[in-house]
Enzyme design. Sequence first.
Site, PDB file in Angstrom:
ATOM      1  N   GLU A  82      16.943  17.268 -16.041  1.00 51.80           N
ATOM      2  CA  GLU A  82      16.549  15.668 -16.748  1.00 51.80           C
ATOM      3  C   GLU A  82      16.703  15.732 -18.170  1.00 51.80           C
ATOM      4  O   GLU A  82      15.956  16.786 -18.754  1.00 51.80           O
ATOM      5  CB  GLU A  82      15.175  15.516 -16.237  1.00 51.80           C
ATOM      6  CG  GLU A  82      14.999  14.902 -14.703  1.00 51.80           C
ATOM      7  CD  GLU A  82      13.605  14.127 -14.465  1.00 51.80           C
ATOM      8  OE1 GLU A  82      12.766  14.113 -15.420  1.00 51.80           O
ATOM      9  OE2 GLU A  82      13.649  13.582 -13.206  1.00 51.80           O
ATOM     10  N   ASP A 136       4.062   8.664 -21.037  1.00 51.51           N
ATOM     11  CA  ASP A 136       4.055   9.971 -21.383  1.00 51.51           C
ATOM     12  C   ASP A 136       2.518  10.451 -21.963  1.00 51.51           C
ATOM     13  O   ASP A 136       2.127   9.691 -23.004  1.00 51.51           O
ATOM     14  CB  ASP A 136       5.189  10.436 -22.193  1.00 51.51           C
ATOM     15  CG  ASP A 136       6.453  10.489 -21.638  1.00 51.51           C
ATOM     16  OD1 ASP A 136       6.313  11.325 -20.498  1.00 51.51           O
ATOM     17  OD2 ASP A 136       7.335   9.548 -21.817  1.00 51.51           O
ATOM     18  N   TYR A 177      11.892   9.575  -7.215  1.00 52.74           N
ATOM     19  CA  TYR A 177      10.886  10.385  -8.198  1.00 52.74           C
ATOM     20  C   TYR A 177       9.581  10.078  -7.622  1.00 52.74           C
ATOM     21  O   TYR A 177       9.107   8.862  -8.055  1.00 52.74           O
ATOM     22  CB  TYR A 177      11.475  10.077  -9.645  1.00 52.74           C
ATOM     23  CG  TYR A 177      10.544  10.961 -10.478  1.00 52.74           C
ATOM     24  CD1 TYR A 177       9.078  10.920 -10.444  1.00 52.74           C
ATOM     25  CD2 TYR A 177      11.046  11.697 -11.569  1.00 52.74           C
ATOM     26  CE1 TYR A 177       8.244  11.858 -11.638  1.00 52.74           C
ATOM     27  CE2 TYR A 177      10.545  12.528 -12.472  1.00 52.74           C
ATOM     28  CZ  TYR A 177       9.189  12.523 -12.565  1.00 52.74           C
ATOM     29  OH  TYR A 177       8.542  13.396 -13.309  1.00 52.74           O
TER      30      TYR A 177
END
Lengths: 404, 259
Positions: free
Chosen positions: B48, B59, B173
């Site tokens: 990634e 994040d 994911y």
Amino acid sequence: MLCTTRSAPTVRPDSKGYYGEFGGRFVPEILITPLLELEEAFLGISDSPEFMKELDLLLETYAGRETPLFYAARFSEKFGGGKLYLKREDLLHTGAHKINNTLGQGLLARRMGKRKIIAETGAGQHGVATAAAAALMGLECKVFMGEEDIRRQAPNVFRMKLMGAEVIPVSAGTATLKDAMSEAMRHWATHISDTFYVIGSVAGPHPYPLMVKRFQAVIGHETRRQILIAEGRLPDKVIACVGGGSNSAGIFHAFLGDSGVDLIGVEAGGLGIDSGKHGATLCAGEPGVFHGSRSYVLQDEHGQIKEAHSISAGLDYPGVGPEHAFLAATGRVNYVPVNDDEALEAFSILCKTEGIIPALESSHALAQAMKELPRMAPEDICIVNLSGRGDKDMPIIEKALAGI
Amino acid sequence: MEQIANAFKRLKEDGKAAFVPFSVAGFPSRERSLEVFLKLAEFGDVLEFGFPFSDPIADGPVIQLAAGEAIRNGLTMDVAFEMISEIRDHSDTPIVFFSYFNPIHKYGAERFAERAHESGVNGVLVVDLPLEESSWLKPATDAAGLAWINLATPTTPGPRIERMNSDGSGFLYYVSRTGVTGADGGLPPDLALKCERLRQVSRFPVAVGFGISTPADARALKEHVDGIVVGSAILSLIQKGCSSDELDQWLDNMAEAVH
């Protein structure tokens, strides 16, 4: 009799939250489910006379609606030309229009069974208004605020704490409003089951731009009715400042269908557009995707978000609500920049001519009125949305005036 | 588009899960991050490649700081594609380009997809383009033959997983928990079960990420998923200034735990 907040908006987004090519829901997957739940709950209360009755009662008895529409005779005379009216949102409880929205979202949070509410704040006005709504409704409240803004707006930090809110300092990025909003979104993503995110502007992912405008639309409905009573006709111009764009969306809304009414949105010109230090997103930005919607954004050539600058912390934001981007694209609203020094001059003049101390944000709209009034005929009418009072700005103004 | 799916398929045939390491391009410098990516490509099964954004709302603090530093180091889209070409000169490991949408929007969707393909990218994962907004980019990446990786979370309802089955490719994911990237707060006790359930309904291999930081985490999960994504833990190591050998050792342990 309180003016109703119930009439249908004249500009509505499509089912995906788009106003033309602006809006949408650009969020990580984790926020999709809570946003869909919020949308459903919001559409439910939109048609609920019972909810609106409860909100109207709070707006009247707690927030202090309706607010007056005041003819500023001495200010008008000073500039010749047209007549200036001020929509006195500065007289509301907690000092600005923000309370209209936090009461609405607070009631909605309670109805959805969420006991915790969070908010982002720049100048602290939305934070204070959220803290007040939380205390009133018995909800737990956290307010995210950039460390830089905490320093600039110390009195508002203290007010939030007095009302029982926890103020969470944000040191990431530029430590201002944009970073506070990013951090609030992160907190929401972590606590979606019990937490309601009260966004303070007509920005963010769908349905926030629609919902916040709905709760602020009361400003425009009242203004329209009040000017018809006072003057027997609609105004020629309506002027409001635009950061994220909630007070302007609230007052413009009622006049969007009246082609004879010029609508002017005033952005923060900061130290001048050419200096690069400004918050004039629509005047000097370009389309981008930021904080959950596609709108205009201040960004560099690589698509990284730029820091905004304004003497007023409430206009210090590199994004703007998607409906404003749409209204700019269609030409219905004209967006112009006003610099820090022009806003300060307008601030001083209103203090001395009318005995009203306006917020620095609202002073930007007044500065634009100073440019418009001399060009207008004596019977022409200009309305400025005086969105907040200036008490919070005393330390900044003291410094700025000493520097002049 | 097939390289990513094939990598998962080969590992599955050997009874193994895929190790999917992540790092941020340009952190702590362009050169050092290139060295790191080459290591990740060596030890990992799918790489990634994280492109930095100024306001990464999904994040936690570790990746926020890394992204900020990468941007200050001048990491732009063109530099990122140069780096990917350089990784490709040394490695065939499939590469997923991991980004927020605005830098891609600014670069231009078609231009991005073409350049990504030319440089050696195999798939894209754009954090803030959920199904509802994928039409801003997916037609261009489809045309360029890039896989489209969707994110699923503990709150994603069944019908959305079905849409991801028809609108995605490569792998799915799975975000292990509500919240942001980073190790804070630990993993949910029912994570293995949730992964198993998702595997039953997903057409694609399921890789799980968010908060997985140790070989023990990986060992506990590997029987229940098709891949394990590790990001913040790697960046924390780099932030601490670990040596090349230390990183090798750490990646070797992690890869062994996942496999």
